[in-house]
Design an enzyme around this catalytic site. Structure first.
Site, mmCIF file in Angstrom:
data_model
loop_
_atom_site.group_PDB
_atom_site.id
_atom_site.type_symbol
_atom_site.label_atom_id
_atom_site.label_comp_id
_atom_site.label_asym_id
_atom_site.label_seq_id
_atom_site.Cartn_x
_atom_site.Cartn_y
_atom_site.Cartn_z
ATOM 1 N N TYR A 181 8.222 -4.904 16.494
ATOM 2 C CA TYR A 181 9.301 -5.427 15.664
ATOM 3 C C TYR A 181 9.941 -6.663 16.308
ATOM 4 C CZ TYR A 181 13.568 -5.365 12.832
ATOM 5 O OH TYR A 181 14.611 -5.696 11.998
ATOM 6 N N LYS A 219 10.254 -10.524 14.863
ATOM 7 C CA LYS A 219 11.579 -11.090 14.572
ATOM 8 C C LYS A 219 11.832 -12.342 15.400
ATOM 9 C CE LYS A 219 12.523 -8.502 11.193
ATOM 10 N NZ LYS A 219 12.635 -9.053 9.845
ATOM 11 N N ASN A 254 12.957 -10.445 3.105
ATOM 12 C CA ASN A 254 13.519 -9.403 3.938
ATOM 13 C C ASN A 254 12.561 -8.262 4.291
ATOM 14 O OD1 ASN A 254 15.951 -7.764 4.928
ATOM 15 N ND2 ASN A 254 15.202 -6.488 3.263
ATOM 16 N N ASP A 295 3.092 -4.809 -2.689
ATOM 17 C CA ASP A 295 3.007 -4.860 -1.237
ATOM 18 C C ASP A 295 3.050 -6.338 -0.833
ATOM 19 O OD1 ASP A 295 2.037 -5.022 1.444
ATOM 20 O OD2 ASP A 295 0.879 -3.185 1.167
ATOM 21 N N VAL A 296 3.999 -6.719 0.018
ATOM 22 C CA VAL A 296 4.151 -8.131 0.382
ATOM 23 C C VAL A 296 2.929 -8.716 1.074
ATOM 24 C CG1 VAL A 296 6.677 -8.096 0.458
ATOM 25 C CG2 VAL A 296 5.366 -7.626 2.565
#
Length: 157
Positions: A149, A153, A81, A54-55
């Site tokens: 999101y 971003k 990513n 898990d990042v």
């Protein structure tokens, strides 16, 4: 052999990127939470290394980077990513916990990976490498109901 770690490698852009680099003969570290998907991908490529993590888990990410570098000696590229969209709703209908989850994956996870890659690239010989933080068209052109999101971003951009 050139080396790359791809986060979010189990599907979508991450998987396509991993497959492109594998096809070009690179050693590719595959990071995502979906161990089964990573193992399936790695089974088809001798230079692929599944690193299910898990990042958002700093210790797990450190272990994944350490394992990859122990095997390959260096890191030339990080394709940062991994991400999640989160709930699609007007801002007043988004629970704070859901907001925090998207921030954790899309920003904290990206920071953890970039931090680890930079540290490795700074101490390896020859020094250097590339870190590619993958953004989205959603930053300049948000979709309705995409506040979580889109915000993350924008931060990446």
């Amino acid at each position: 052999m050139k080396t790359i770690i791809v986060t979010g490698a189990s599907s979508g852009i991450g998987r396509a990127t991993a497959e492109t680099f594998l096809g070009a003969g690179w050693a590719v570290g595959l990071i995502a939470r979906s161990a089964d998907k990573l193992e399936t991908l790695a089974a088809d490529w001798p230079t692929a290394m599944a690193l299910p993590t898990d990042v958002t888990d700093a210790q797990g990410m450190q272990a994944a980077f350490d394992r990859f570098v122990a095997e390959h000696g260096r890191l030339d590229v990080l394709f940062n990513n991994a991400g999640m969209f989160g709930p699609s709703a007007p801002i007043d209908e988004i629970a704070l916990a859901a907001w925090a989850d998207v921030l954790s994956v899309n920003l904290r996870g990206m920071f953890i990976a970039a931090r680890l890659a930079f540290a490795q690239m700074r101490r390896q010989s020859p020094q250097g490498g590339r870190i590619i933080n993958n953004g989205s068209i959603s930053a300049p052109a948000p979709r309705p109901g995409s506040v979580c999101y889109t915000t993350t971003k924008h931060a990446i951009t």
